[in-house]
Structure formats: C-alpha cells, structure tokens
Enzyme design. Structure first.
Site, PDB file in Angstrom:
ATOM      1  N   GLU A   1      -2.161 -14.715 -25.179  1.00  0.00           N
ATOM      2  CA  GLU A   1      -3.032 -14.069 -24.190  1.00  0.00           C
ATOM      3  C   GLU A   1      -3.938 -13.030 -24.869  1.00  0.00           C
ATOM      4  O   GLU A   1      -3.553 -11.887 -25.012  1.00  0.00           O
ATOM      5  CB  GLU A   1      -2.187 -13.422 -23.094  1.00  0.00           C
ATOM      6  CG  GLU A   1      -1.370 -14.453 -22.311  1.00  0.00           C
ATOM      7  CD  GLU A   1      -0.599 -13.842 -21.143  1.00  0.00           C
ATOM      8  OE1 GLU A   1      -0.956 -12.739 -20.682  1.00  0.00           O
ATOM      9  OE2 GLU A   1       0.354 -14.476 -20.700  1.00  0.00           O
ATOM     10  N   TRP A  28       4.717 -18.185 -11.465  1.00  0.00           N
ATOM     11  CA  TRP A  28       5.090 -16.960 -12.193  1.00  0.00           C
ATOM     12  C   TRP A  28       5.513 -15.925 -11.150  1.00  0.00           C
ATOM     13  O   TRP A  28       4.690 -15.476 -10.385  1.00  0.00           O
ATOM     14  CB  TRP A  28       3.936 -16.407 -13.035  1.00  0.00           C
ATOM     15  CG  TRP A  28       4.433 -15.189 -13.766  1.00  0.00           C
ATOM     16  CD1 TRP A  28       4.411 -13.898 -13.324  1.00  0.00           C
ATOM     17  CD2 TRP A  28       5.102 -15.169 -15.031  1.00  0.00           C
ATOM     18  NE1 TRP A  28       5.015 -13.061 -14.226  1.00  0.00           N
ATOM     19  CE2 TRP A  28       5.452 -13.818 -15.289  1.00  0.00           C
ATOM     20  CE3 TRP A  28       5.460 -16.135 -15.967  1.00  0.00           C
ATOM     21  CZ2 TRP A  28       6.117 -13.429 -16.446  1.00  0.00           C
ATOM     22  CZ3 TRP A  28       6.114 -15.750 -17.119  1.00  0.00           C
ATOM     23  CH2 TRP A  28       6.436 -14.408 -17.350  1.00  0.00           C
TER      24      TRP A  28
END
Length: 509
Positions: free
Chosen positions: A164, A380
């Site tokens: 990320e 998530w």
C-alpha cells in the site's frame, strides 16, 4: 459395458459405493457457500489482542461462510528480501508459539472448499522497502523463490500482495512497471505448484492511475481485491461517507466509479472481487452531524478496536442497541450508507458521527457487484462483524430488492444471529441474481408492451445463467474453479454414477 454388466456383482459393494459417494458429496457440498461466487474474508490477526468481546481468534472463524480466507499480515525483511512473520508467537509454532498459520490452513481438512492465502504488507508496513526490493532484479528474484517455499511450507494456497501502494508513500514512479514484473515472476514460480496470486488494489482514481498497470497485472493475478472503502474520513476535516455506492456526477470517490473505472481500464469482471467494509469512519463536529459538516480533524475510537477515526460494525451495533444512548440513525438511499449521530455533548458542544455499512448497504452492494458480473465480494474484515451475534438483526435488509418482492421467492430465515453482515453477503448473492433477472423481465415486458415485439438492447440475464457460476477464473482444476457444490453436481451427472444409482434402485425395488 452395459448397465446390466455393472449391476452384476456384489450388492453390498454397490450399496457401499453409492452411500460413500453420496456421503462425500454431502460433506463437500455443505462445507462452504453454494452460490458459485467468491467470498474473500480477511482476518486482521491483531484482533486477538482486543479487549473483552472484541477479541477475535481463529477459533471464532466460521469457514463455511467464506470461499477464501486471507491471513493478514506478514511483512517484508528488506535485508534478506524475504517474507517474514510479523508476530512469530501468534503465527508460528516455534518457541511454543500458537501456530496461527497452520491452525488456519488446517481448517481445509474439515472444509475442503476453503482456499487460504497469506497477505504480505498492509498500511503499517509502508511502501519504501517494497519499492526498493522490486527495483532490484536480484532481490526480486530472491524474494519470489523464498516466498514460494514459505507459503508452501505452511500449506497456504496462495499469496495476497498488499503493498500500500506502489509509487505512493515514499515509493517511486518506477514501481508501476516493477510491480508488473513482480506479479509476472510470482505467477511463473507459482504456476507449477497451482498457487493463487491475488492483490489488494487501492480504490482512489489517482492511486489506480499512478500505481497500477491494470491490464498487465490482470494477466498475472487470479483476483484483484478492490478496497472500496476509506473514500472519506476524519482526514477530510468534514463529515463524509466511508464507502458510498454512488456519488454525484464527476465525483470519483464512490464504489461504482472505482469498479466501472477498473473495468474501463481492462480489468476483467471475472477477476474483480469488490471490497466491502465491516466498519465505519468516525467524526466530531460542533454542528448537527450532517454530511459535509466541518470538523477539526479529530475523531473518536471504540472500546474494542481502539483506533481513532474507526469503529467496527460490532462496536456500532452495540451503541445503537442501547435505546437510551441518545444516538439516532439516518439511511441515505443515494449512497446506501448509514449516518449515526450522538446527541450534542453538553460539556464540549460536539456531536459524534459515524458513517458505515449495515446489512442493507451490503445487500445493495452485492446486487451492484452481480449486476456488473464480478467474481464476488471481499470483506475487510470479518473480525469486526458482529461475530458473537450480540446485536439485533436488521429487518429491512432487502428493502431495495423491489423486483424480488413480486417473484414469490421466500427470503431466507436465519438460524444464527452471529456474522450478520457476512451472512447477508451469502444470502444476497443468489437473491441479487434473481432480482436482476426479474428486473430484466419487468423491463422486457414493458418494452414488449410499448413496441409489440421482443427487447432490443436489453441484456438477457437468462442467457447468462452459466456465467454466474463460471465467474471464477481458470485456476487449478475444474473442481477448484467451480466450487465443491458444483463438483458434487457433476458426480450426479456422471454416467457411471447414474448407472450405479439405477442398479441400486433396481435391487431395492
């Protein structure tokens, strides 16, 4: 060989053969979701350290509700160009550790449908070390070999790349091409071992443009897990939706924009797994707590997750369950989001706000994903669902499935109150496909009435029935792709199996 030949021989053998075959089918068919779509469940393994009823361990995981589960996260050792455990005591068995890796992969023995991947990266790992590793062909090659043996050693089915993000957060512009090379080299190394390769993909347009050569990485990845959340948060210094399904024209910060943009860039629908959040974003404002109200950038945290600006669904539903808490909720039909707000604090004059997805939001997003013919849904993370079943079940989950109401289809009755959001995903998959069909028929009939002939330009969802089940991409055996329930169905279509059943029936009757 004729059926009569097959029928001659031991009756006992025939009976045992049929009983055992049916037994295998039953076991396999019941170990996971039967809708033929992908449900990817991330477990944030640090959730085990949360206090009280927020603590989540692998023992809390229900493998029957997911097709894939991702153990998040492992890290990168930059010196060795190697994957490493970030919490050896939780992850490994050495030095009397809890062996989390093998406890999760061990669930495949009782749930053979389940695919278990290990995720490397995450927000806290940052980007710099990944950027340096992929830029060096020697280091990259070393990593690819080491990570392959690492995930095989612990019996994982694959690797999830959670960098990320390439090019961002101290990354380099060259990361975009180097990430393609990493995916390509991992695919080549994984192929002989039939391992899955997936990646978590950022949802913001600028990140997509800078970080990913979408068409190229799609060649090498089995699935793209799209992180369709965190569109707004306390960092905006105004109240906003965490994960709006739609947004005003020209606003790129919505689930629909992200998915349609990735499709336009060449990501195959059958490889896109759309992410939904099992959490909300929190804000504090001196105003009424409406969308767009200014904040000073501060937020608040929950008793379990203890992360500023973040509340798990299990924390939100506990607040709302308390009828004397002074909290109120508002449903926004445009975005399929919920806004919950507190009364104004008499001491500091601030209103607390959280924007989040409830079961109705999730059902509507499943419908959108099915309408786009995506591979499935990613979560998530399941450790912030109401996994203990302590909150009230929502009654209006399918309120927006308007065509379903006229189909005569009965909505499912839940036997368990736990995992309400995850159960909604699995319920909503077949219901959404049915809703889309009914919607089409409704439009088709209207079109026929208006023009006196069949439809022109309407998509015929009846013709797409096969593609609904074939949406997993070619990886591994046909059984792997289709899911266990469909392999059981093929046994029923096998001529030898049919012959055996016919023989048994003739013996019985």
């Amino acid at each position: 060989m004729t059926w009569q030949h097959i029928c001659t021989g031991s009756r006992l053998f025939l009976i045992l053969l049929v009983v055992s075959s049916v037994g295998v089918m039953e076991t396999k068919a019941k170990t996971g979701p039967v809708h033929g779509k992908v449900v990817v469940c991330y477990i944030s393994t640090w959730a085990v350290y949360r206090p009280g009823h927020g603590a989540y361990s692998i023992d809390n995981f229900d493998p029957s509700l997911c097709t894939h589960v991702v153990y998040a996260f492992a890290g990168l050792d930059p010196e060795l160009s190697a994957i490493k455990s970030l919490d050896p005591w939780q992850d490994l068995k050495e030095d009397y550790g809890k062996g989390g890796y093998e406890r999760l992969t061990g669930l495949k023995r009782t749930h053979p449908h389940l695919k278990v991947s290990l995720a490397i990266g995450g927000w806290n790992e940052g980007s710099k070390n990944y950027s340096r590793m992929v830029a060096d062909p020697m280091a990259r090659g070393k990593f690819v070999k080491q990570v392959t043996s690492f995930i095989r050693r612990y019996n994982f089915d694959g690797l999830d790349l959670d960098w990320e993000y390439p090019t961002q957060r101290d990354g380099n512009p060259a990361d975009r091409e180097n990430f393609v090379l990493l995916c390509k080299e991992l695919r080549e190394q994984f192929q002989p071992h039939n391992l899955l390769l997936t990646s978590a993909i950022g949802a913001a347009k600028n990140v997509i443009d800078q970080a990913y050569d979408v068409r190229q990485i799609s060649r090498y990845l089995d699935f793209l897990h799209i992180m369709c959340y965190d569109y707004h948060g306390s960092w905006d210094r105004k109240v906003g939706y965490n994960s709006p399904l739609t947004a005003p024209q020209g606003d790129a910060l919505s689930v629909q924009y992200t998915i349609d943009y990735l499709l336009k860039l060449g990501a195959p629908a059958e490889k896109i797994v759309m992410g939904v959040p099992f959490y909300g974003r929190t804000f504090k404002t001196p105003y009424d707590g409406n969308i767009g109200d200014d904040t000073d950038g501060t937020a608040f945290q929950g008793p379990y997750t203890r992360e500023d600006g973040f509340l798990g669904y299990n924390e939100i539903c506990q607040i709302l369950k308390n009828k004397t808490s002074g909290w109120t909720t508002m449903w926004d039909p445009e975005t399929s989001q919920v806004v919950a707000r507190s009364e104004k604090d008499v001491f500091n004059g601030l209103v607390q706000v959280v924007t989040f997805d409830n079961s109705r939001s999730i059902a509507n997003k499943v419908k959108f994903a099915m309408d786009r013919n995506l591979a499935g849904i990613m979560v998530w993370s399941i450790d912030t669902d109401d996994f203990l079943g302590e909150c009230e079940i929502e009654e209006d989950v399918y309120e927006d499935f308007r065509h379903l109401k006229h189909s005569g289809l009965r909505l499912p009755t839940r036997l368990h109150n736990n995992y309400p959001l995850l159960r909604t995903i699995n319920e909503a998959m077949p219901l959404a496909i049915e809703e889309i069909k009914n919607k089409h028929h409704h439009h088709h009939d209207e079109d026929h009435d208006m023009h006196g002939h069949g439809d022109h330009g309407h998509r015929n969802y009846d013709d797409d029935d096969d593609s609904v089940e074939d949406n997993e991409i070619p990886h591994g055996s046909v059984e792997d792709r289709k899911g266990e329930s469909n392999s059981a169905l093929r046994k029923l279509q096998n001529p030898f199996f049919v012959a055996v059943v016919w023989c048994l029936l003739s013996l019985v009757f």
